[in-house]
Structures are given as structure tokens and as C-alpha cells.
Design a protein around this motif. Sequence first.
Motif, PDB file in Angstrom:
ATOM      1  N   GLY A   1       0.807  -1.211   0.000  1.00 27.02           N
ATOM      2  CA  GLY A   1       0.000   0.000   0.000  1.00 27.02           C
ATOM      3  C   GLY A   1       0.842   1.263   0.000  1.00 27.02           C
ATOM      4  N   GLU A   2       0.166   2.395   0.017  1.00 29.76           N
ATOM      5  CA  GLU A   2       0.831   3.695  -0.066  1.00 29.76           C
ATOM      6  C   GLU A   2       1.447   4.058   1.276  1.00 29.76           C
ATOM      7  OE1 GLU A   2      -0.256   8.357  -1.136  1.00 29.76           O
ATOM      8  OE2 GLU A   2      -1.788   6.793  -1.224  1.00 29.76           O
TER       9      GLU A   2
ATOM     10  N   SER B   1      -0.051   6.341   4.515  1.00 31.57           N
ATOM     11  CA  SER B   1      -1.512   6.277   4.573  1.00 31.57           C
ATOM     12  C   SER B   1      -1.942   5.677   5.915  1.00 31.57           C
ATOM     13  CB  SER B   1      -2.059   5.433   3.423  1.00 31.57           C
ATOM     14  OG  SER B   1      -1.656   4.081   3.565  1.00 31.57           O
TER      15      SER B   1
ATOM     16  N   THR C   1      -4.022   3.255   6.422  1.00 34.34           N
ATOM     17  CA  THR C   1      -4.041   1.785   6.341  1.00 34.34           C
ATOM     18  C   THR C   1      -2.656   1.204   6.556  1.00 34.34           C
ATOM     19  OG1 THR C   1      -5.854   1.944   4.765  1.00 34.34           O
ATOM     20  CG2 THR C   1      -4.693  -0.161   4.892  1.00 34.34           C
ATOM     21  N   TYR C   2      -1.665   1.799   5.923  1.00 34.40           N
ATOM     22  CA  TYR C   2      -0.286   1.318   6.053  1.00 34.40           C
ATOM     23  C   TYR C   2       0.200   1.469   7.496  1.00 34.40           C
ATOM     24  CZ  TYR C   2       4.761   0.969   5.283  1.00 34.40           C
ATOM     25  OH  TYR C   2       6.076   0.600   5.347  1.00 34.40           O
TER      26      TYR C   2
ATOM     27  N   SER D   1      -1.390  -1.054   9.839  1.00 34.28           N
ATOM     28  CA  SER D   1      -0.845  -2.405   9.679  1.00 34.28           C
ATOM     29  C   SER D   1       0.519  -2.536  10.339  1.00 34.28           C
ATOM     30  CB  SER D   1      -0.751  -2.747   8.189  1.00 34.28           C
ATOM     31  OG  SER D   1      -2.026  -2.684   7.584  1.00 34.28           O
TER      32      SER D   1
END
Length: 502
Positions: A462-463, A466, A468-469, A472
Amino acid sequence: YQRFVDPINEEYPDRGDKFCQEYFEFLICYLKGDLIERLEPMHICGFLYQNGCIEKSDRDKIASEYHSNGRSQACQELFFCMQRKKKNWPVLFMEALKDSDRSDIKCKMDLAPTPELVRDGIAFGSDHNQGVPIAEIQNLDEETVVKRVVTPVQDNNDEEELSDSVSALGLVEDGDKAAMDSDYEEEKYMKEGSEKEFSKPKEIKLREYQLELAEKALTGKNTVICADTGSGKTWVALHIVQEHLNSKESPKVAFMARTNPLVQQQYTLFKNFLGEKRVYIINKDEKSTVPLKKLMELYDVFFFTPQILINNIEKGDTRIPEFTLLILDECHHTAKGEPYNNLMRKYIKTKHNNKEIPLPQIVGLTASIGVGAATAEEGAIQHMIKIFSNLDVHEISTVEKNKEEMKKFVAIPTEEHVKMEVCYKDPCKEIIEEEMKKVENIYENLMKKKGNLNSRQNLPGGEYLSKTYLGSIIKLKNQIMCDTTLPKDSGREMICCLTHLG
């Protein structure tokens, strides 16, 4: 005072002292403004402390106020301490004036001649001297006679009586009498001249843009005067108050500010320019013994915080319609649970309940209405409309015709609108992503050295940067911290990499 005290003591022997206390207390409160101007608080603190009217901590606090904020603030603190500590403080205060040789202030509060004043030579030709034989007066020593002769008298009848008595006694020659009369007339002229000069209102000359700001308020409309800081809104308010006092039959003006220092500052300025118009200040830290309802019979212009007016309305001491003009400094605070807004709620409720009752004019002062919590133009406009409706205002006073003149005297900040655009090429972001790739490579090499790869411990895709990154990475870091199968050194290095990535 003596003529007031004697009948009360004869008629009410058990309550005479209480009445006298209340009378003196009323006199002190009535003349408080003049006392603050003329009194030296440090000269009477010692006497008051010795007689238990104030405590040592009070005396130290008064001294601190005197050295820090000046004589006026020290006087305010002195009155507050006296009223708080002792019930018979008015009598002790008068005794302190006498002890400090300030008979001039004491006589100002007690104009009627008493036997004590006559005996001390302060009054002559009063009713107390009626029936005294001339022989007894002639037997007085020369020093006493001279002391009585040179003391100014209170009216023309006493003056003539004094002149005739002195001539009859033959104490002065014609030339000395003429000189004495000349000196007295000069002193009387100077005194009258100074009193007239003091009572004469000082004139203020407003600039054209300031007169423009006052135009709508002078027509009697509710308005908000909105102008930049340093434009002289206070002078505009002073001009409005002067015109209001001159045009109304029985004006009652309330100037309100949100803090006591601002109230004191405006009171000092207005008092110097309103001349004989009577002004009064009420501080929230001061426990005034006279209700506002009574004070309104004596004074025309009041200075206090809005909460003080709200408290008096709720106690029933006054009503909003009893005022003819309300001035609200920093009126942009008329919102939510602010005292200004609570006061205006009462104002609007009175207006709706009885539309025939004349309500006071509202004049607000502010440098900017503000936008509240709004982030868009529409929200800002709604906030301003809300403030104006809270103030029951339909007119805004701003400078339109004399902007060029105002720019000469007021430093107005320039406005520049800059539209924010998306930056498609961000060099800082590119540098950070390159460094993050290096950290990822280090992490993957550590995983290879481990030998037994666990897919759950792989880096997320992923980016970079971000949510989400980053989420995680934090989740993966917690998993590795709980993994007991990893070698100690490898686990520490992997956690360090994930810390930098997150």
C-alpha cells in the motif's frame, strides 16, 4: 450631622447609634468617588489597624496595591477591607480622618457646624455662638480670635456677622480689615473658579470617521460600532453618552465591560470628561451596602460588569427599562452562556412580554464580530447574524465614507486571499518514502536471516504514510513483541525497524 444625631438619640435611645452608622455609611458611599481622589490611604491605615477595623494582612495588601497600582486602587481595597471586617467601620473611618488631620475631608462630609468645630475655630458665627456675651468673646486669647477671624465662613450672612463683630471688638484697623476682606474675596474667587473649572465638561473633538461611527447611535437606534483596534471606539462611546445625557430628561446610562480592570479604565476616562454629570463604579469584589435602586436616584452613569446588573435584576433591585442606554464593550461575546447573552435574553424577554414598555438603547463596541467555529463563508454569516439578533441590533456602524482619513490614524492590516491547491510533487514526501524503503529492506533481510519465514510477519503493501499502512505497521509490531519464538536480538531489531516505519 450633629443636628441629625441629637433628635434620633432623644427619640430612639436604643437605635440611635444604628441610625447614625447607616447615615455615615450612606455619606461615605455617596462621596466615595471624591474620597478616592483626595484620600491618602496609607495615612489612616495605622489608626484603623490599631482600632481593629482592618487586620495586618489587609494593611499589607493595601500597601502592596498602593505601590503596584497607585493610590486609587489602594483606596478601593481599603474600603473593601473596612466593610468586610467591622460593623462600625464608618465611625472608625471618620475618627481616622480626624486623627490624620484631614479635617477638610471630614468637613466635606459633615457641613453643619458642631460645638466641637466651633471650639476648634473651624466655624464662626453659627447658631452655637448665639447668645454668647461680647465680654466673653473679648476675654478669648488673641491666638484664638485670630484663628477664628481668618477661617472662611460658609455664607454671606455669616460673613456680614463676622465683619460687624470684628469691627465692634476693634480687633483690626480699617486697613487690616480691607486687606483681610481682599484676601478672602481673592480666595473665594479662586475657589469658585476652580470649582467651575472642575465641573465644566471637557470638550472632545472627534475625527470625521469617528463622527461617522456615532451617526446611527445618535439617532437612538440599536447598533454595533465595528471598527479596528486603535480607531478610538471609546471616544465615540463617550461622545454618544454626552449627547445622550444632554438630550434625555432623566438619563440613566450603564457602561459594561467583561473585566474589572477594563471597567476601572473606562470609568476613569469618562469621569474626566462628563463634568458635573454624576458617575459611579461598582466592582464585583466590592460589597456595596447601598442597593443599585438607591444609587440610581443619585447617579446618571454607571460602570460595572454585566453580571452585576444581572444579579441586581434577579434580586429585584432594578429593572432593564429603568435605564435609557446600555453600552456593551467587546459585544462580540454575546453568545452561548456569556453574561452579555444572559442579560440580552432578559432584555428581549421584556420586549416580547410588553411591547409598550420603553427599553434602553443598545450600543455595542467591537473590533470584529468574528466567525465563531465556522469554517465556511455561510457558517460565518450565520454566526454574525446570531450575534446581532442576540443584541437586538438591526444597524451596523462602520466607516464607509471616511476610510482614507481612518487609514492615516489607524494601522489597518491588509487582507490577501490565497487559494490553497494540491501539490502533486512533494520533494519532502519523496525523501521520506526513500528512507522508508531502506528500512523495509533492512526488515526483510532480518526476516531472511531468521530462516523460517512467517507470512503474518511480512510488511504490508500500500501507499506509504496512509492510515491503512500505518495501522498495519502498528499491528505487526504488536505481534512480533508477543512472539516468543524469535531470537532475542532479531526480535529487537525488527521492532526497531517497525517503530521507524510507524
